[in-house]
Scaffold this motif. Structure first.
Motif, PDB file in Angstrom:
ATOM      1  N   ALA A 162     -21.562 -18.778   2.470  1.00 45.28           N
ATOM      2  CA  ALA A 162     -22.247 -17.496   2.677  1.00 45.28           C
ATOM      3  C   ALA A 162     -21.706 -16.756   3.897  1.00 45.28           C
ATOM      4  O   ALA A 162     -21.415 -17.362   4.938  1.00 45.28           O
ATOM      5  CB  ALA A 162     -23.741 -17.733   2.836  1.00 45.28           C
ATOM      6  N   GLY A 164     -22.612 -12.941   5.928  1.00 46.51           N
ATOM      7  CA  GLY A 164     -23.393 -11.724   5.967  1.00 46.51           C
ATOM      8  C   GLY A 164     -24.448 -11.782   7.050  1.00 46.51           C
ATOM      9  O   GLY A 164     -24.482 -12.720   7.854  1.00 46.51           O
ATOM     10  N   ASP A 196     -27.384  -7.341   5.379  1.00 46.18           N
ATOM     11  CA  ASP A 196     -26.959  -7.383   3.986  1.00 46.18           C
ATOM     12  C   ASP A 196     -28.134  -7.727   3.081  1.00 46.18           C
ATOM     13  O   ASP A 196     -28.096  -7.450   1.880  1.00 46.18           O
ATOM     14  CB  ASP A 196     -25.849  -8.415   3.816  1.00 46.18           C
ATOM     15  N   VAL A 197     -29.158  -8.344   3.656  1.00 44.89           N
ATOM     16  CA  VAL A 197     -30.388  -8.622   2.936  1.00 44.89           C
ATOM     17  C   VAL A 197     -31.532  -8.615   3.930  1.00 44.89           C
ATOM     18  O   VAL A 197     -31.358  -9.035   5.089  1.00 44.89           O
ATOM     19  CB  VAL A 197     -30.331  -9.971   2.186  1.00 44.89           C
ATOM     20  N   THR A 220     -34.760  -7.138  -0.188  1.00 42.83           N
ATOM     21  CA  THR A 220     -33.849  -6.060  -0.552  1.00 42.83           C
ATOM     22  C   THR A 220     -32.448  -6.444  -0.106  1.00 42.83           C
ATOM     23  O   THR A 220     -32.242  -6.921   1.015  1.00 42.83           O
ATOM     24  CB  THR A 220     -34.259  -4.733   0.106  1.00 42.83           C
ATOM     25  N   GLY A 221     -31.483  -6.237  -0.998  1.00 44.22           N
ATOM     26  CA  GLY A 221     -30.112  -6.586  -0.666  1.00 44.22           C
ATOM     27  C   GLY A 221     -29.670  -7.833  -1.404  1.00 44.22           C
ATOM     28  O   GLY A 221     -30.196  -8.169  -2.481  1.00 44.22           O
ATOM     29  N   GLU A 222     -28.702  -8.535  -0.860  1.00 42.88           N
ATOM     30  CA  GLU A 222     -28.075  -9.698  -1.497  1.00 42.88           C
ATOM     31  C   GLU A 222     -28.949 -10.938  -1.306  1.00 42.88           C
ATOM     32  O   GLU A 222     -28.815 -11.671  -0.326  1.00 42.88           O
ATOM     33  CB  GLU A 222     -26.682  -9.918  -0.916  1.00 42.88           C
ATOM     34  N   THR A 224     -29.079 -13.885  -2.483  1.00 44.40           N
ATOM     35  CA  THR A 224     -28.491 -15.225  -2.362  1.00 44.40           C
ATOM     36  C   THR A 224     -28.198 -15.605  -0.914  1.00 44.40           C
ATOM     37  O   THR A 224     -28.078 -16.791  -0.598  1.00 44.40           O
ATOM     38  CB  THR A 224     -27.199 -15.334  -3.181  1.00 44.40           C
ATOM     39  N   LEU A 225     -28.113 -14.621  -0.046  1.00 43.85           N
ATOM     40  CA  LEU A 225     -27.869 -14.922   1.368  1.00 43.85           C
ATOM     41  C   LEU A 225     -29.069 -15.590   2.029  1.00 43.85           C
ATOM     42  O   LEU A 225     -28.951 -16.121   3.138  1.00 43.85           O
ATOM     43  CB  LEU A 225     -27.507 -13.646   2.130  1.00 43.85           C
TER      44      LEU A 225
END
Length: 232
Positions: A162, A164, A196-197, A220-222, A224-225
């Protein structure tokens, strides 16, 4: 009453209401009897760490297996641990987790949150709605999870890819945590950065989400992070 007392008492009451054979929805392989035995074993181990502050690998007593014996045994262990905490927050204690201070303050905080999360498990096993935690207590649990607990998730982060920035926002507590993720590295708290999240919600909900318990949060955002931030 301390947080350790409050959460432990509520956990005990919910466990007795659920009964030893009730399944624990948030720990599908566990019954309430196993849940209580786990908590009792952890607290006995903490007592051993306190009794031998400079020891190598303290081992606590093992709780009995029968329900009628587990509960009174746990009651005695919890009372003994509470008396130990009364020795003062700066009293040295063996602490195997390097991100924590080796004293009773750190253990009291860890055990309050240990009891709180398993209190949720017992309440859900009893068919109840999970409690809503006090905002400041929940925010402290978020802080502990992000600054200390996630580093215990794994000894080797080399396989984590990962990258971000994650922002965690406990809205009612008005607290923000920004974490940087880089391949092969554990999450690191940083200064403000564009995320990013973002994981946001009340402190109670964010606390529960980080411990993988049911929670109403906004992501909100990615998404998976957030995986590297899950507690062990």
């Amino acid at each position: 009453m301390t947080a350790f007392d409050e959460q432990g008492d509520a956990l005990r009451e919910a466990a007795l209401a659920a009964g030893p054979e009730a399944t624990v929805p948030t720990c599908p392989e566990w019954t309430v009897a196993r849940l209580v035995r786990h908590v009792a074993a952890v607290q006995a181990w903490v007592l051993a760490c306190i009794a031998d502050p400079h020891g190598g690998e303290p081992r606590g007593e093992r709780p009995p297996k029968e329900w009628d014996e587990i509960v009174p045994w746990w009651d005695g262990t919890r009372a003994e641990l509470r008396r130990a905490f009364d020795s003062g927050p700066e009293t040295p204690a063996h602490m195997p987790f390097p991100c924590y201070e080796a004293n009773l303050r750190a253990w009291a905080r860890r055990q309050a949150h240990e009891a709180a999360i398993h209190r949720l498990d017992a309440e859900l096993a009893a068919g109840r709605d999970a409690t809503t935690f006090d905002t400041m207590f929940a925010a402290d649990g978020v802080d502990e999870a992000l600054s200390m607990i996630i580093h215990r998730r794994r000894a080797d982060w080399s396989a984590v890819e990962a990258r971000g920035t994650v922002l965690v926002h406990a809205e009612d507590a008005r607290r923000l945590w920004s974490l940087a993720l880089a391949p092969g590295q554990p999450p690191a708290l940083t200064g403000p950065a564009d995320p990013d999240v973002t994981l946001s919600g009340g402190a109670d909900a964010v606390y529960k989400r980080l411990w993988r318990r049911p929670a109403d949060v906004s992501i909100t955002g990615e998404a998976t992070l957030l995986d590297p931030l899950e507690t062990p």
